[in-house]
Scaffold this motif. Structure first.
Motif, PDB file in Angstrom:
ATOM      1  N   ALA A  17      87.823 111.836  42.090  1.00  0.00           N
ATOM      2  CA  ALA A  17      88.959 110.929  42.224  1.00  0.00           C
ATOM      3  C   ALA A  17      88.849 110.114  43.512  1.00  0.00           C
ATOM      4  N   SER A  18      88.265 110.707  44.540  1.00  0.00           N
ATOM      5  CA  SER A  18      88.064 109.997  45.801  1.00  0.00           C
ATOM      6  C   SER A  18      87.137 108.799  45.601  1.00  0.00           C
ATOM      7  N   PHE A  19      86.060 109.010  44.867  1.00  0.00           N
ATOM      8  CA  PHE A  19      85.124 107.912  44.586  1.00  0.00           C
ATOM      9  C   PHE A  19      85.810 106.833  43.748  1.00  0.00           C
ATOM     10  N   ALA A  20      86.572 107.251  42.727  1.00  0.00           N
ATOM     11  CA  ALA A  20      87.284 106.294  41.872  1.00  0.00           C
ATOM     12  C   ALA A  20      88.257 105.457  42.689  1.00  0.00           C
ATOM     13  N   ALA A  21      88.957 106.083  43.635  1.00  0.00           N
ATOM     14  CA  ALA A  21      89.914 105.359  44.479  1.00  0.00           C
ATOM     15  C   ALA A  21      89.200 104.363  45.387  1.00  0.00           C
ATOM     16  N   ARG A  22      88.066 104.773  45.973  1.00  0.00           N
ATOM     17  CA  ARG A  22      87.323 103.885  46.873  1.00  0.00           C
ATOM     18  C   ARG A  22      86.809 102.649  46.135  1.00  0.00           C
ATOM     19  N   VAL A  23      86.280 102.851  44.938  1.00  0.00           N
ATOM     20  CA  VAL A  23      85.780 101.718  44.152  1.00  0.00           C
ATOM     21  C   VAL A  23      86.938 100.826  43.719  1.00  0.00           C
ATOM     22  N   THR A  24      88.057 101.436  43.349  1.00  0.00           N
ATOM     23  CA  THR A  24      89.244 100.669  42.959  1.00  0.00           C
ATOM     24  C   THR A  24      89.683  99.734  44.076  1.00  0.00           C
ATOM     25  N   LEU A  66     101.381 101.950  39.934  1.00  0.00           N
ATOM     26  CA  LEU A  66     101.778 102.970  38.967  1.00  0.00           C
ATOM     27  C   LEU A  66     100.567 103.844  38.663  1.00  0.00           C
ATOM     28  N   CYS A  67     100.637 105.085  39.154  1.00  0.00           N
ATOM     29  CA  CYS A  67      99.477 105.967  39.133  1.00  0.00           C
ATOM     30  C   CYS A  67      99.767 107.300  38.443  1.00  0.00           C
ATOM     31  N   HIS A  68     100.972 107.424  37.863  1.00  0.00           N
ATOM     32  CA  HIS A  68     101.336 108.686  37.241  1.00  0.00           C
ATOM     33  C   HIS A  68     100.857 108.710  35.791  1.00  0.00           C
ATOM     34  N   GLY A 123     103.023 108.881  41.202  1.00  0.00           N
ATOM     35  CA  GLY A 123     101.873 109.764  40.993  1.00  0.00           C
ATOM     36  C   GLY A 123     101.051 109.992  42.249  1.00  0.00           C
ATOM     37  N   ALA A 124     101.681 109.893  43.427  1.00  0.00           N
ATOM     38  CA  ALA A 124     100.943 110.016  44.689  1.00  0.00           C
ATOM     39  C   ALA A 124     100.492 111.447  44.965  1.00  0.00           C
ATOM     40  N   SER A 125     100.997 112.406  44.217  1.00  0.00           N
ATOM     41  CA  SER A 125     100.547 113.788  44.394  1.00  0.00           C
ATOM     42  C   SER A 125      99.358 114.110  43.491  1.00  0.00           C
ATOM     43  N   GLY A 126      99.028 113.184  42.605  1.00  0.00           N
ATOM     44  CA  GLY A 126      97.895 113.387  41.716  1.00  0.00           C
ATOM     45  C   GLY A 126      96.573 113.104  42.398  1.00  0.00           C
ATOM     46  N   ALA A 127      95.486 113.341  41.677  1.00  0.00           N
ATOM     47  CA  ALA A 127      94.150 113.195  42.258  1.00  0.00           C
ATOM     48  C   ALA A 127      93.877 111.759  42.688  1.00  0.00           C
ATOM     49  N   LEU A 128      94.115 110.790  41.801  1.00  0.00           N
ATOM     50  CA  LEU A 128      93.860 109.386  42.136  1.00  0.00           C
ATOM     51  C   LEU A 128      94.910 108.858  43.107  1.00  0.00           C
ATOM     52  N   GLY A 129      96.184 109.131  42.823  1.00  0.00           N
ATOM     53  CA  GLY A 129      97.266 108.611  43.645  1.00  0.00           C
ATOM     54  C   GLY A 129      97.196 109.054  45.092  1.00  0.00           C
ATOM     55  N   SER A 130      96.863 110.336  45.328  1.00  0.00           N
ATOM     56  CA  SER A 130      96.793 110.835  46.702  1.00  0.00           C
ATOM     57  C   SER A 130      95.673 110.157  47.474  1.00  0.00           C
ATOM     58  N   ASN A 131      94.564 109.912  46.813  1.00  0.00           N
ATOM     59  CA  ASN A 131      93.446 109.233  47.477  1.00  0.00           C
ATOM     60  C   ASN A 131      93.754 107.758  47.719  1.00  0.00           C
ATOM     61  N   MET A 132      94.424 107.118  46.778  1.00  0.00           N
ATOM     62  CA  MET A 132      94.812 105.718  46.972  1.00  0.00           C
ATOM     63  C   MET A 132      95.790 105.600  48.137  1.00  0.00           C
ATOM     64  N   LYS A 133      96.702 106.554  48.245  1.00  0.00           N
ATOM     65  CA  LYS A 133      97.681 106.544  49.343  1.00  0.00           C
ATOM     66  C   LYS A 133      96.968 106.598  50.697  1.00  0.00           C
ATOM     67  N   LEU A 166      93.967  98.549  36.242  1.00  0.00           N
ATOM     68  CA  LEU A 166      92.928  99.420  36.768  1.00  0.00           C
ATOM     69  C   LEU A 166      92.444 100.349  35.654  1.00  0.00           C
ATOM     70  N   VAL A 167      91.172 100.215  35.281  1.00  0.00           N
ATOM     71  CA  VAL A 167      90.636 100.979  34.147  1.00  0.00           C
ATOM     72  C   VAL A 167      89.495 101.870  34.629  1.00  0.00           C
ATOM     73  N   HIS A 168      89.708 103.195  34.521  1.00  0.00           N
ATOM     74  CA  HIS A 168      88.731 104.155  35.031  1.00  0.00           C
ATOM     75  C   HIS A 168      88.078 104.949  33.902  1.00  0.00           C
ATOM     76  N   SER A 169      86.809 105.265  34.102  1.00  0.00           N
ATOM     77  CA  SER A 169      86.204 106.331  33.313  1.00  0.00           C
ATOM     78  C   SER A 169      86.808 107.649  33.795  1.00  0.00           C
ATOM     79  N   ALA A 170      86.595 108.699  33.018  1.00  0.00           N
ATOM     80  CA  ALA A 170      87.169 110.000  33.379  1.00  0.00           C
ATOM     81  C   ALA A 170      86.667 110.448  34.759  1.00  0.00           C
ATOM     82  N   PHE A 171      87.594 110.923  35.587  1.00  0.00           N
ATOM     83  CA  PHE A 171      87.231 111.471  36.895  1.00  0.00           C
ATOM     84  C   PHE A 171      87.817 112.876  37.016  1.00  0.00           C
ATOM     85  N   ILE A 172      87.304 113.644  37.949  1.00  0.00           N
ATOM     86  CA  ILE A 172      87.722 115.033  38.115  1.00  0.00           C
ATOM     87  C   ILE A 172      89.158 115.085  38.620  1.00  0.00           C
TER      88      ILE A 172
END
Length: 363
Positions: A326-333, A227-229, A178-188, A310-316
């Protein structure tokens, strides 16, 4: 009288922990000295290496280094811890300080009698996964002896919380779905910035729901699997549950269990523990996430796998709206993972904290 005794015990505990945290700070400084360009600082830091030779990177007790370890580590640790405890005389009850000092002295004598061996320095043939939490365990401290640039804490993880040194990522081989997704790309991006070597697995290219064979080779050389997909609508059960379990089980089968356990980070969701609020299109998504959460609970308590949920509230994201990016969610993660959180709540609703109780305490 009872209230006074309780107060005394609490103050003694505080004094003891202040003493240990002072040493942890010095411990961190000693490792900084080892990397210094100044010779005098390197010499200062080198005294501490006797401790790492005594409890080697293979997690064995090297008894021929016991005397040097007692002189250059155990004794210095005791002196610094006692100094921290005695400083508490400025603001704590004297008897509380006496109690803390007595306990620290008892531990010091016992360690000396055992020639440096204590509950945090035990030989391991295979290191179990760390249980997490604020207190340091033998499994957690052993990671410091495997790789000296993290896990500096001795009793509580305050120093590692402050410096983000509970997880060492530089040089680690990390595979992401899921690296092309919003969270995955930022985590990468964040992981690469930390110095990790990141490999991405793309659905439809590297794997699909009926075939994961192409992942065997890359997974055999992976240290951490993220696993981010996922999917909210189409093939929700396969995307959010079945594929997660299949890839984790494949990782376990092809990555040989060596000294340290394999590590997996799995993205969950707060919908694991809150209702769908009558939104019918969420039902398949909720069912799939809850189904995976049951299996994730098993991984979470498995001592042969270092699993982080990893448990997130809804992100854009393209999957829907949210109140954080998603950038903020990745940074906090990553902020929490670097502080060795096994359960990673990135929440503005609080539901993730309720879910944590189920993960930790439910059977």
């Amino acid at each position: 009288m009872t209230a006074f005794i309780i107060k005394l015990i609490l103050q003694a505990t505080l004094a003891f922990l202040i003493g240990t945290c002072l040493f942890d700070l010095v411990h961190y400084f000693l490792h900084v000295c080892l990397k210094s360009k100044y010779k005098i600082l390197k010499v200062i830091g080198s005294f501490h290496l006797a401790h790492h030779r005594f409890y080697s990177p293979s997690l064995k007790i090297e008894k021929h280094w016991a005397t040097q370890n007692l002189l250059y580590h155990v004794l210095i640790e005791y002196i610094i811890q006692m100094a921290g405890i005695l400083l508490c005389l400025w603001f704590l009850q004297p008897w509380a300080v006496v109690m803390a000092a007595s306990l620290q002295t008892f531990i010091f004598i016992k360690v000396c009698i055992n020639r440096g061996v204590d509950p945090h320095h035990q030989a391991f043939a295979k290191l179990p996964s760390s249980r997490g939490g604020v207190f340091v365990s033998a499994e957690y401290h052993a990671q410091h002896h495997l790789q000296m640039n993290h896990c500096y804490s001795s009793y509580i993880k305050l120093i590692d919380y402050l410096f983000g040194s509970g997880q060492y990522l530089k040089g680690k081989h990390i595979a992401i779905t899921g690296a092309s997704g919003a969270l995955g790309s930022n985590m990468k991006k964040l992981l690469e910035k930390e110095g990790a070597h990141v490999t991405t697995f793309k659905f439809g290219v590297d794997y699909d729901y009926d075939n994961y064979e192409k992942l065997k080779g890359p997974l055999a050389n992976t240290d951490i699997l993220l696993l981010c997909h996922g999917s909210k609508l189409e093939n929700a059960q396969q995307a959010n549950c079945d594929s997660f379990i299949s890839i984790i089980e494949l990782f376990k089968s092809v990555r040989k269990r060596e000294l340290v356990p394999i590590e997996v980070w799995g993205v969950g969701s707060e919908i694991e523990c809150h209702p769908c609020f009558g939104i019918k299109k969420l039902y398949p998504y909720a069912d799939s996430k809850r189904n995976y959460a049951r299996k994730a609970h098993e991984y979470f308590h498995d001592r042969d796998i270092q699993y982080r949920h990893l448990v997130h509230s809804a992100f854009i994201s393209p999957m829907g709206p949210g109140l954080m990016t998603a950038s903020f969610a990745a940074r906090v993660t990553l902020f929490l993972i670097k502080r060795d959180f096994k359960y990673v709540p990135v929440t503005y609703t609080g539901f993730a904290f309720l879910n944590y109780l189920r993960f930790v305490f439910s059977k």
